[in-house]
Design an enzyme around this catalytic site. Structure first.
Site, PDB file in Angstrom:
ATOM      1  N   CYS A   2       0.832  -1.206   0.000  1.00 23.29           N
ATOM      2  CA  CYS A   2       0.000   0.000   0.000  1.00 23.29           C
ATOM      3  C   CYS A   2       0.866   1.255   0.000  1.00 23.29           C
ATOM      4  O   CYS A   2       1.393   1.648   1.047  1.00 23.29           O
ATOM      5  CB  CYS A   2      -0.932   0.001   1.208  1.00 23.29           C
ATOM      6  SG  CYS A   2      -1.985   1.471   1.288  1.00 23.29           S
TER       7      CYS A   2
ATOM      8  N   CYS B 114      -0.395   4.114   2.168  1.00 22.42           N
ATOM      9  CA  CYS B 114      -0.144   3.932   3.599  1.00 22.42           C
ATOM     10  C   CYS B 114       1.324   4.175   3.942  1.00 22.42           C
ATOM     11  O   CYS B 114       1.639   4.806   4.946  1.00 22.42           O
ATOM     12  CB  CYS B 114      -0.489   2.511   4.042  1.00 22.42           C
ATOM     13  SG  CYS B 114      -1.974   1.821   3.324  1.00 22.42           S
ATOM     14  N   ASP B 115       2.227   3.634   3.127  1.00 17.82           N
ATOM     15  CA  ASP B 115       3.634   3.554   3.538  1.00 17.82           C
ATOM     16  C   ASP B 115       4.602   4.382   2.707  1.00 17.82           C
ATOM     17  O   ASP B 115       5.779   4.476   3.051  1.00 17.82           O
ATOM     18  CB  ASP B 115       4.090   2.078   3.492  1.00 17.82           C
ATOM     19  CG  ASP B 115       3.284   1.202   4.446  1.00 17.82           C
ATOM     20  OD1 ASP B 115       2.837   1.728   5.478  1.00 17.82           O
ATOM     21  OD2 ASP B 115       3.085   0.024   4.147  1.00 17.82           O
TER      22      ASP B 115
END
Ligand code: NDP
Length: 323
Positions: free
Chosen positions: A137, A140-141
């Site tokens: 992701c 997200c990261d």
């Protein structure tokens, strides 16, 4: 001994979508039951730092966020069940789900929030380096790779979108694809090829992810799918973007779904093709896939479930039973 549990709102799945539906449903007096499933708390319980969930200035941990959501849901009156649903019957006025220990759950409404799982390559180093350079992701990261080199694996819309997104953080993004053409939409491909920070490696499959001395990802070993030639590409971050699989096996033949298994809902609503059955979160959303969008859809599902029951009561179709 097997027990039958009755509720006005049965929720399958305990990620952000399911628990948000529970919070709204409980506060509306629907005494919801959440059946938690095999991964209580959902995908956020296997991530670490969360920086994009509104309301928290400091970095929070995914598992902690889910514990808080569950505690909030319980606090307002949700019943949490440690069980996994193995079959459902959506043909009657009451929706029936069976747990793997034999318990029966009966809901006047049903919210499906079973989520989706990222597909993984299944190569050596992938799981070991998950959270230490390997991720599924970018939203997200990606932030953690500011100024570093990253690779994205895949050739669909997700891979191209993730590569484009990562250019917000990294000046060196490499897309690695196993063929010599992408399946992503043309407009996305045009943006990708025109982007000065992105290069593409064609006809390469990932052989393994390799750690450095610090235990974090250092390089990705590749094999050319045409020639068999081996090569390594240095990378601080690797984003696997080869698709997601929604958890909809239970609903095959019972609810409308697209060819990849995502539940179909009326546009802009969580309503499935069975009145009283709602879908929220990644199980019906292959585009946004965020905790906050899943939570929003859970809220919508609870509001629509409440309206559905109110309308049924008004029409005198059934009595609302006090549980
Ligand atoms: P897709 O199934 O479209 O693409 C998966 C990609 O991963 C393909 O290029 C495939 O290669 C590759 N792949 C699959 N397995 C492997 C493997 N084992 N090793 C290497 N590569 C592999 O998945 P997406 O997640 O990209 O998209 C899913 C759906 O969601 C699609 O319908 C897509 O259009 C949609 N979507 C829409 C968005 C939007 O509208 N903005 C954003 C994101 C997704 P190959 O091409 O060789 O098969």
């Amino acid at each position: 001994m097997a027990t039958t549990h009755k509720t006005r709102m049965l929720i399958i799945g305990s990620g952000p979508a399911g628990l948000s539906a529970a919070i709204y449903g409980a506060r509306a007096g629907m005494q919801p039951i959440v059946v938690q499933g095999l991964q209580p708390g959902g995908q956020l319980t296997i991530t670490t730092d969360v920086e994009n969930y509104p309301g928290f200035r400091e970095v929070i941990q995914g598992p902690w966020l889910m514990q808080e959501m569950e505690a909030q849901a319980v606090h307002v009156g949700t019943r949490m069940m440690w069980d996994t649903i193995t079959s459902v019957d959506l043909s009657g006025e009451t929706f029936i789900a069976r747990g793997d220990g034999g318990d029966i759950y009966e809901g006047d409404t049903l919210v499906i929030a079973t989520g989706a799982q990222a597909q993984w390559l299944g190569v050596p180093g992938e799981q070991e380096l998950s959270g230490k350079g390997v991720s599924a992701c970018a939203t997200c990261d990606g932030f953690f790779y500011r100024g570093k080199k990253v690779v994205v694996i895949g050739g669909g819309n997700t891979a191209v979108e993730e590569a484009l997104y990562l250019t917000n953080h990294s000046d060196d993004v490499v897309l690695i694809h196993r063929r010599d053409s992408l399946r992503a939409e043309k407009i996305l491909q045009d943006r990708l090829f025109a982007h000065p920070k992105i290069s593409v490696m064609w006809n390469k499959r990932v052989d393994r992810f390799m750690p450095g001395e610090d235990g974090a990802l250092r390089a990705v070993a590749l094999i050319d799918t045409q020639t068999g030639e081996q090569s390594d590409v240095l990378a601080d971050g690797a984003f696997v973007a080869i698709g997601h699989a929604p958890a909809t096996e239970l609903f095959k033949g019972k609810l409308a779904m697209d060819e990849t298994g995502y539940l179909l809902v009326q546009p802009g609503t969580p309503k499935t093709d069975v009145p009283g059955v709602f879908a929220a979160g990644d199980v019906s959303d292959h585009v946004y896939r965020q905790a906050i969008t899943a939570a929003g859809m859970g809220c919508m599902a609870a509001l629509d479930a409440e309206r559905y029951l109110a309308a049924r009561q008004f029409e005198g179709v059934t009595e609302t039973v006090q549980y």
